[in-house]
Motif scaffolding. Structure first.
Motif, PDB file in Angstrom:
ATOM      1  N   TRP A 145       0.837  -1.210   0.000  1.00 12.68           N
ATOM      2  CA  TRP A 145       0.000   0.000   0.000  1.00 12.68           C
ATOM      3  C   TRP A 145       0.865   1.251   0.000  1.00 12.68           C
ATOM      4  O   TRP A 145       0.414   2.326  -0.387  1.00 12.68           O
ATOM      5  CB  TRP A 145      -0.916   0.019   1.228  1.00 12.68           C
ATOM      6  CG  TRP A 145      -2.260  -0.581   0.963  1.00 12.68           C
ATOM      7  CD1 TRP A 145      -2.722  -1.773   1.424  1.00 12.68           C
ATOM      8  CD2 TRP A 145      -3.319  -0.022   0.183  1.00 12.68           C
ATOM      9  NE1 TRP A 145      -4.006  -1.987   0.975  1.00 12.68           N
ATOM     10  CE2 TRP A 145      -4.400  -0.928   0.213  1.00 12.68           C
ATOM     11  CE3 TRP A 145      -3.458   1.159  -0.547  1.00 12.68           C
ATOM     12  CZ2 TRP A 145      -5.601  -0.683  -0.451  1.00 12.68           C
ATOM     13  CZ3 TRP A 145      -4.663   1.389  -1.208  1.00 12.68           C
ATOM     14  CH2 TRP A 145      -5.711   0.484  -1.156  1.00 12.68           C
TER      15      TRP A 145
ATOM     16  N   LEU B 238      -0.959   8.328   0.577  1.00 11.35           N
ATOM     17  CA  LEU B 238      -1.663   7.216   1.204  1.00 11.35           C
ATOM     18  C   LEU B 238      -0.650   6.195   1.715  1.00 11.35           C
ATOM     19  O   LEU B 238       0.262   5.812   0.999  1.00 11.35           O
ATOM     20  CB  LEU B 238      -2.590   6.561   0.172  1.00 11.35           C
ATOM     21  CG  LEU B 238      -3.429   5.434   0.717  1.00 11.35           C
ATOM     22  CD1 LEU B 238      -4.891   5.725   0.431  1.00 11.35           C
ATOM     23  CD2 LEU B 238      -3.021   4.137   0.079  1.00 11.35           C
TER      24      LEU B 238
ATOM     25  N   TYR C 199     -12.350   0.245   9.296  1.00  8.78           N
ATOM     26  CA  TYR C 199     -11.896   1.541   9.806  1.00  8.78           C
ATOM     27  C   TYR C 199     -13.127   2.426   9.956  1.00  8.78           C
ATOM     28  O   TYR C 199     -14.224   2.054   9.544  1.00  8.78           O
ATOM     29  CB  TYR C 199     -10.860   2.186   8.873  1.00  8.78           C
ATOM     30  CG  TYR C 199     -11.380   2.437   7.480  1.00  8.78           C
ATOM     31  CD1 TYR C 199     -11.953   3.654   7.136  1.00  8.78           C
ATOM     32  CD2 TYR C 199     -11.337   1.435   6.515  1.00  8.78           C
ATOM     33  CE1 TYR C 199     -12.459   3.875   5.868  1.00  8.78           C
ATOM     34  CE2 TYR C 199     -11.841   1.640   5.254  1.00  8.78           C
ATOM     35  CZ  TYR C 199     -12.402   2.864   4.934  1.00  8.78           C
ATOM     36  OH  TYR C 199     -12.920   3.072   3.676  1.00  8.78           O
TER      37      TYR C 199
ATOM     38  N   LEU D 247      -6.738   1.141  11.552  1.00  7.45           N
ATOM     39  CA  LEU D 247      -7.360   0.255  10.573  1.00  7.45           C
ATOM     40  C   LEU D 247      -6.962  -1.170  10.916  1.00  7.45           C
ATOM     41  O   LEU D 247      -5.824  -1.418  11.316  1.00  7.45           O
ATOM     42  CB  LEU D 247      -6.900   0.586   9.152  1.00  7.45           C
ATOM     43  CG  LEU D 247      -7.500  -0.284   8.043  1.00  7.45           C
ATOM     44  CD1 LEU D 247      -7.875   0.570   6.838  1.00  7.45           C
ATOM     45  CD2 LEU D 247      -6.550  -1.370   7.606  1.00  7.45           C
TER      46      LEU D 247
ATOM     47  N   PHE E  86      -3.767   3.874   9.078  1.00  4.05           N
ATOM     48  CA  PHE E  86      -4.078   4.275   7.710  1.00  4.05           C
ATOM     49  C   PHE E  86      -3.964   5.792   7.691  1.00  4.05           C
ATOM     50  O   PHE E  86      -4.590   6.479   8.495  1.00  4.05           O
ATOM     51  CB  PHE E  86      -5.491   3.793   7.399  1.00  4.05           C
ATOM     52  CG  PHE E  86      -6.115   4.283   6.126  1.00  4.05           C
ATOM     53  CD1 PHE E  86      -5.393   4.417   4.950  1.00  4.05           C
ATOM     54  CD2 PHE E  86      -7.471   4.557   6.095  1.00  4.05           C
ATOM     55  CE1 PHE E  86      -6.009   4.835   3.781  1.00  4.05           C
ATOM     56  CE2 PHE E  86      -8.094   4.971   4.934  1.00  4.05           C
ATOM     57  CZ  PHE E  86      -7.367   5.111   3.776  1.00  4.05           C
TER      58      PHE E  86
ATOM     59  N   ASP F 234     -11.219  -4.839   5.099  1.00  2.40           N
ATOM     60  CA  ASP F 234     -10.702  -3.664   5.806  1.00  2.40           C
ATOM     61  C   ASP F 234     -11.784  -3.100   6.721  1.00  2.40           C
ATOM     62  O   ASP F 234     -12.937  -2.951   6.306  1.00  2.40           O
ATOM     63  CB  ASP F 234     -10.321  -2.556   4.817  1.00  2.40           C
ATOM     64  CG  ASP F 234      -9.113  -2.887   3.967  1.00  2.40           C
ATOM     65  OD1 ASP F 234      -8.407  -3.864   4.272  1.00  2.40           O
ATOM     66  OD2 ASP F 234      -8.876  -2.158   2.986  1.00  2.40           O
TER      67      ASP F 234
ATOM     68  N   THR G 108      -7.200  -5.076   9.204  1.00  3.05           N
ATOM     69  CA  THR G 108      -7.503  -5.861   8.009  1.00  3.05           C
ATOM     70  C   THR G 108      -7.396  -7.338   8.346  1.00  3.05           C
ATOM     71  O   THR G 108      -6.454  -7.763   9.018  1.00  3.05           O
ATOM     72  CB  THR G 108      -6.532  -5.512   6.862  1.00  3.05           C
ATOM     73  OG1 THR G 108      -6.790  -4.167   6.466  1.00  3.05           O
ATOM     74  CG2 THR G 108      -6.726  -6.422   5.673  1.00  3.05           C
TER      75      THR G 108
ATOM     76  N   PHE H 298      -0.073   2.813   4.846  1.00  2.00           N
ATOM     77  CA  PHE H 298      -0.547   1.944   5.912  1.00  2.00           C
ATOM     78  C   PHE H 298       0.671   1.442   6.658  1.00  2.00           C
ATOM     79  O   PHE H 298       1.529   0.783   6.079  1.00  2.00           O
ATOM     80  CB  PHE H 298      -1.361   0.756   5.382  1.00  2.00           C
ATOM     81  CG  PHE H 298      -1.884  -0.108   6.486  1.00  2.00           C
ATOM     82  CD1 PHE H 298      -3.007   0.270   7.196  1.00  2.00           C
ATOM     83  CD2 PHE H 298      -1.230  -1.260   6.855  1.00  2.00           C
ATOM     84  CE1 PHE H 298      -3.477  -0.502   8.244  1.00  2.00           C
ATOM     85  CE2 PHE H 298      -1.695  -2.045   7.896  1.00  2.00           C
ATOM     86  CZ  PHE H 298      -2.822  -1.658   8.594  1.00  2.00           C
TER      87      PHE H 298
ATOM     88  N   ASP I 139     -14.034  -3.537   1.357  1.00  5.50           N
ATOM     89  CA  ASP I 139     -13.908  -2.386   2.248  1.00  5.50           C
ATOM     90  C   ASP I 139     -15.197  -2.348   3.045  1.00  5.50           C
ATOM     91  O   ASP I 139     -16.256  -1.979   2.528  1.00  5.50           O
ATOM     92  CB  ASP I 139     -13.726  -1.101   1.438  1.00  5.50           C
ATOM     93  CG  ASP I 139     -13.556   0.104   2.329  1.00  5.50           C
ATOM     94  OD1 ASP I 139     -14.440   0.344   3.187  1.00  5.50           O
ATOM     95  OD2 ASP I 139     -12.553   0.817   2.184  1.00  5.50           O
TER      96      ASP I 139
END
Length: 183
Positions: free
Chosen positions: A63, A110, A163, A145, A130, A161, A147, A112, A83
């Protein structure tokens, strides 16, 4: 009962906008940081990345690379990426690549960061932070977050995911009903 939305390739732009403007959030994800009144092991690392299974570390790193193929390569050809905060579903490596591409169009920087996790059988849980900056938002955000990955051999056959979309908007300085321009 809520219906899942399966997102075809041409709808990825709309799905990326839904990253922030989507339906109800999934609730707060658990943070790996101790909250006031909780106990921590003395001498324990602040971030438990060494506890994150290898596939979880590869997932988090993918990511962060910016090359959408890195993340897609971790998935089986029949994989499902969900998601949960937005109730969006993407299928196969191509769908994973489209999801990351759309996410990167809406969120600059972005990332993670994996901070903890564990493995049991074919399941891996990755806990982390995140973060990024929504294009046009006053401030960047960084939210917990979690996962859940399900594996087939060394590849991911499904990921979910979790969040809180409301936290992202709040930290970004955006109103709870904000929607991306053009959505």
């Amino acid at each position: 009962m809520r219906m899942r939305r399966f997102v075809p390739g041409l709808a990825v732009g709309v799905a990326a906008a839904a990253l922030i403007a989507g339906t109800a959030g999934a609730g707060s994800a658990a943070s790996s940081e101790a909250s006031p009144g909780t106990q921590q092991l003395v001498g324990a690392p602040k971030h438990g990345e060494e506890r994150v299974p290898a596939v979880g570390r590869r997932w988090a790193a993918a990511w962060t690379t910016g090359d959408t193929r890195d993340l897609a390569r971790l998935y089986t050809k029949d994989a499902v990426y969900t998601d949960r905060a937005l109730n969006l579903v993407f299928r196969g490596p191509k769908g994973v690549e489209e999801w990351e591409t759309g996410s990167r169009q809406l969120i600059e920087n972005l990332k993670f960061e994996a901070t903890g996790g564990f493995r049991g059988g074919d399941g891996v849980v990755v806990e982390g932070v995140f973060s990024g900056h929504i294009v046009g938002a006053p401030r960047p955000f960084a939210v917990p977050l979690v996962t859940v990955l399900r594996l087939r051999g060394n590849l991911i056959r499904s990921s979910n995911d979790y969040y809180n979309r409301g936290e992202i908007l709040s930290e970004s300085g955006l109103p709870a009903d904000w929607t991306p321009p053009g959505s």
